[in-house]
Structures are given as structure tokens and as C-alpha cells.
Design an enzyme around this catalytic site. Structure first.
Site, PDB file in Angstrom:
ATOM      1  CB  CYS A 200      -0.848  -0.104   1.146  1.00  0.00           C
ATOM      2  SG  CYS A 200      -2.112  -1.428   1.244  1.00  0.00           S
ATOM      3  CB  SER A 476      -5.484   0.258   8.871  1.00  0.00           C
ATOM      4  OG  SER A 476      -4.801   0.372   7.490  1.00  0.00           O
TER       5      SER A 476
END
Length: 573
Positions: A200, A476
Site C-alpha cells: 500500500c 490500520s
């Protein structure tokens, strides 16, 4: 025979030297190794390659190049792989219970492979969130010469003339729930958000821990920067293979590199870049492996006085590719070094100090990806520690990008993430509430799930600044909004978060670092006496096994006594 190394002092002597090891050598001959290759040091090249997600898909290629670097420098590389659980796919359902557990499995499996085959050194390549700390934990646990290398970030996607990441997609789920975007728009975004191999792209957990690998000194300077598809990664892979052989020659080991001061450096790099709150879990775990006391409170203290200078998503404007294009993590490190924020005398895998490694780095002008320390985005770090009667063992909040640093409101309690997510998607919550997700800690989950699906849905509904959320689970690195995680003690062991009732007034102040519930000590104690522990659904298997030994988040959610209790280190066998 390679005469550069004295094999009689290396672990691989147990499998390669003397007539009694002829059966062992026969297995190596079966794989095509020559007498010369068997006589050289055996170097483990560990990766977390798999086909689960783009984070890991390019690691096999990079491992082949790292092996060439090992061989060119006089070693014999032996490649092996271990698991990953990719958070983006595990997110928002029961699969996330496996994520943090996988960190321990990765560290354990690398340890067992290295021990079982008596490898002399280690090059470790990782891509997804838990695999980075897992590999680094194994390195300091084993203490053989080691070099870490990140597999690289994903390229940003493009949607409606703007860069997007998977964070945009998670938030789009919230927009879809409110009817703000259509099925077709959600699908169109889904098809372009993740356009390449790599982890990511913003300063989520993978890029945060990649930054740590350079800041702590276990990775070559600049190796974390180039996106996964870039061929430049192969150059760093080759150099990493060469570097581990030089470490074998000089005898420099991970515990010579990972010290209290280098851990402080790593924490400052996290704070300066607005990195993931998960670093407050992983840095104590890495420290634990080599017997250094370094808790969530130590990390929070460092965050408190570190300038926030990295304008990176989710709190800022840019992604890892943009940081790479102005010089990468070395730019952040150099700016911190030049302003006395980092210890400049910490040793690194280059055989030089972090200060020496960055002497030639120049801060780039005419860019706003990294701000000067003297003109920071904010004077304190992007992550803040909290403590109070609701979190005696501490909690963590990411303040990067937040305009308001305090919040007070009535509790709305949920005993699972699924229950809270369902309420959020249905719009069944009120502005001003503090949503509480509990029984999701290391023991209670078990596995301490991340809550991105829930927080992103709130943000996607345009209510990210209208509610707060606290949990004994995790968030997260992509989470934004007023979200407090790692609350300890967790509900499963009778922590105050498990004693809350709907309507209790919770007060959060990230400016002064407090997390309080407006209840007297007497009321909390009365509720504690009525509280009963709960049994999870996991009464067998790996997740049950994890829950039996895992510690609190305060010390990194670790599962064994660590370096302080060691009697023998693998590297010394």
C-alpha cells in the site's frame, strides 16, 4: 574451497564439515552445489513471496538478485519462503484475527529454518505489514549477520484525474452506503486503485516499517524507496546480498545495530513521517527480541517531541512514490540528523554510522513532500500516546491531519468489530458519540484486529470529525479521524474498556495525552467485581495457541520471554 571465511566458527560447520557430515552434504550435492559452494558460508535468503496480494508478488524476483549478490561476494545463498497474511484482504472480517498472529509465525518460521539448517547469515525481503517486523524480529533473535530489504510500494492509481490508493476504496464503501456514489463508480474505482505490484502506497504500516528498517540501521540507505515495479530495486537487492557477506567478514551482528538509541531513531522517523500507530506495537517487539526494555510509553514519549515533517497520506498529500522521487527516506533522516533529532552515531549494516551514511545527502528545495524541521507541519509527532483511567497501560492515536485534538462524548459500546461496522453502514450512530469496540485485543480477539473497514466507512460518510472511536484492537496505518487504538489493559483481562456502559462520558485529549472515563474509582471497582471473563470462539488451533501466551500491547503483544531470558543465542552455536 573459499578461504575468505573460517567455517569452523560458523553455524554451517554442523552441516558441511568433516566426514561425519557426508550425509548432510549429499543433500546439498543433490541440489547441484559444488564442493566449493558447500565450503562457502550458507546464507539464508528469506522472503514472504506469495500470490495472496500485490505486496508480495515481486519478492521472488528480487530474491533471485539478492542471491546473485551473495554469490558474487563469496557466499552460497539458500532461498526459503514464509507466510504472510495481507491486511487489505483480511480486513473487516474474521480473517484479520490472523494478521498479528502471522508476525509471530513469520519470526518463528524464519528462526526454525535458520536453526534447522545452520545458516550463517540472513537476507530478509518482506512486503506486507506484519512481515516487515516479523523478519526484523527474527534477525535480532538469531543475531547472525543480517540485511533487511523492503519489496517496495505500489504505484498510485488514477481515478477522475487524481491519485488514489486502497484507502480511497475503503472510504468509498462508506460513500456507497450513503448513496453518494453508485455501484458503477465503486466498481470503476476498485479496478484502478491498485495498479501494480507493491505494498500500500501511503505511509501505512508497510511503508512505516520500511522507514523503520532504514532508521534502525538494518537496511541499506535508500533501499526502502523505489516502488516495487522499478528495476532499481534489483540494484539494492544485489547490494544487500553483497552487504551481508561483508557483515560476515567483519562480524557485525543485528544486536550491534539494534540498540536503545537506534530504536529511538526508528521511532522518531515514524513520528516525523506521520507513520502508522502499529509501529508502537512492532518497535517494542523488536526490542524485546534482543532484551531491550522499550514499551509503548517509550515510543509515545519520543513521538511527543518529534517534529512532524512528512506530508504523506493518510494525514498528508503524498504517497511513497512521491517521497522516493525527492530522495526517499534518506531525506527525512538527513533533515532529522542535521537538526539534532536523531542519534548520529548508531551503527548500520553498511558498517558505518547512520550519520556517516547520510553525509552526502542534500535536502531538496522547491518541494512540499518533506518539510524542514525548522518549519514543520506540526512541532510534535504524527502519533501521540494517551494514558488515563480508561487506559492505565496506555493507548495510541494518530493525530497527523487532525484539526481537533480533543473530544468528549457518550460511549456507544460494541463487543465485536462486526457489530460496530453493521451499525456504521446502517447509519445507526449519532454525531458526538464515542464508539467503543472492545474484546478485540491480543487475547480477547484473539489477534488484535485492525479496524480500517469501520473507520473508513465513517470517514466515507463524511462523519470522520463528528465521532471518535476507541478500541483495544488496532488501527490500520490507513486509518484517519479521531481513532484511538491499543487501549490497555484490554477488555478480555478486565481492563476498564470492558467495564464501560452506553452513555458513560469519555474524554480524549491528544494535546495533553489523556484518555479518561468520567467515573469514580469506586464505580469502576464496583463494575470490576461484577465483570466476568468471556470465552472466545477459538478454543483450538493457531489463534488459540497465540492467545495463551501473548502479552499486552504495552510491551508489543509478544509471545515469548525474549532476549532478556536467553541462555544461548543461535549465532553463537
Amino acid at each position: 574451497m573459499n578461504k575468505t571465511f573460517d567455517k569452523s566458527k560458523l553455524p554451517s560447520r554442523y552441516t558441511t564439515m568433516g566426514p561425519e557430515r557426508a550425509p548432510h552434504r549429499s543433500y546439498l550435492h543433490a541440489m547441484g552445489l559444488s564442493d566449493e559452494e558447500i565450503a562457502a558460508p550458507l546464507v539464508g535468503v528469506a522472503t514472504t513471496w506469495n500470490e495472496a496480494a500485490p505486496c508480495n508478488i515481486s519478492l521472488a524476483r528480487q530474491a533471485q538478485v539478492a542471491k546473485k549478490g551473495v554469490a558474487a561476494a563469496g557466499g552460497t545463498p539458500r532461498e526459503f519462503t514464509t507466510i504472510t497474511v495481507t491486511d487489505g484482504i483480511a480486513m473487516g472480517h474474521e480473517g484479520m484475527k490472523s494478521s498479528l498472529v502471522s508476525r509471530e509465525v513469520i519470526a518463528d518460521s524464519v528462526e526454525l529454518t535458520m536453526r534447522g539448517h545452520c545458516y550463517d547469515a540472513l537476507v530478509g525481503l518482506a512486503g506486507c505489514d506484519k512481515s516487515l517486523p516479523g523478519i526484523m524480529m527474527a534477525m535480532v533473535r538469531l543475531n547472525v549477520p543480517s540485511v533487511f530489504m523492503y519489496g517496495g510500494s505500489i504505484l498510485p492509481g488514477r481515478y477522475k484525474d487524481r491519485d488514489v490508493t486502497v484507502q480511497d476504496l475503503f472510504e468509498a464503501v462508506g460513500k456507497h452506503a450513503t448513496g453518494e456514489i453508485s455501484d458503477e463508480e465503486l466498481h470503476d474505482l476498485e479496478c484502478v486503485a491498485c495498479p501494480s505490484a507493491g505494498s500500500c502506497g501511503a505511509q501505512f504500516t508497510a511503508n512505516t516499517m520500511a522507514s523503520v528498517s532504514e532508521g534502525i540501521g538494518l537496511a541499506l540507505p535508500g533501499s526502502a524507496g523505489a516502488p516495487a515495479p522499478y528495476e532499481l530495486r534489483d540494484t539494492f537487492a544485489f547490494k544487500s546480498g553483497e552487504a551481508v557477506m561483508e557483515l560476515l567478514r567483519t562480524g557485525l551482528r543485528p544486536r550491534d545495530i539494534v540498540t536503545r538509541k537506534s530504536l529511538e531513531n526508528a521511532a522518531r522517523v515514524v513520528a516525523a513521517t506521520g507513520g502508522s500507530t502499529n509501529a508502537a506495537l512492532h518497535l517494542p517487539a523488536i526490542a524485546h527480541e534482543c532484551g531491550i526494555e522499550f514499551s509503548i510509553h517509550d515510543v509515545a514519549d519520543i513521538f511527543k517531541d518529534t517534529p512532524y515533517i512528512g506530508n504523506l497520506k493518510p494525514g498528508g498529500a503524498y504517497v511513497a512514490k512521491d517521497l522516493y522521487e525527492i530522495g526517499g527516506i534518506p531525506i527525512v533522516i538527513k533533515e532529522l540528523l542535521d537538526n539534532g533529532v536523531l542519534h548520529d552515531d548508531c551503527m548500520t549494516v553498511t558498517g558505518k554510522t547512520i550519520g556517516e551514511n547520510h553525509e552526502g545527502v542534500r535536502f531538496p528545495e522547491n518541494q512540499d513532500v518533506v518539510f524542514p524541521v525548522k518549519m514543520p507541519i506540526s512541532p510534535t509527532g504524527g502519533v501521540v500516546g494517551l494514558k488515563g483511567n480508561l487506559a492505565p497501560e496506555g493507548a495510541i492515536v494518530k493525530v497527523a491531519g487532525l484539526e481537533k485534538l480533543s473530544f468528549e462524548g457518550p460511549a456507544r459500546c460494541f463487543d465485536t468489530e462486526e457489530d460496530c461496522f453493521s451499525a456504521v453502514v446502517a447509519g445507526d450512530y449519532k454525531d458526538g458519540e464515542v464508539l467503543v469496540i472492545r474484546y478485540e485485543g491480543p487475547k480477547g480477539g484473539p489477534g488484535m484486529r485492525e479496524m480500517l473497514a469501520t473507520t473508513a466507512a465513517i470517514y466515507g460518510q463524511g462523519r470522520g470529525d463528528k465521532v471518535a472511536l476507541i478500541t483495544d484492537g488496532r488501527f490500520s496505518g490507513a486509518t484517519r479521524g479521531f481513532c484511538i487504538g491499543h487501549v490497555g489493559p484490554e477488555a478480555a483481562v478486565g481492563g476498564p474498556i470492558g467495564l464501560l456502559k452506553d452513555g458513560d462520558i469519555i474524554s480524549i485529549n491528544a494535546d495533553v495525552g489523556t484518555l479518561e472515563v468520567k467515573l469514580s474509582d469506586e464505580e469502576l471497582e464496583a463494575r470490576r467485581k461484577q465483570w466476568q471473563p468471556r470465552e472466545t470462539d477459538f478454543q483450538s488451533g493457531a489463534i488459540w495457541k497465540y492467545a495463551q501466551t501473548v502479552s499486552s500491547a504495552e510491551f508489543g503483544a509478544v509471545t515469548h520471554p525474549g532476549g532478556a531470558k536467553e541462555k544461548k543465542i543461535f549465532a553463537d552455536i
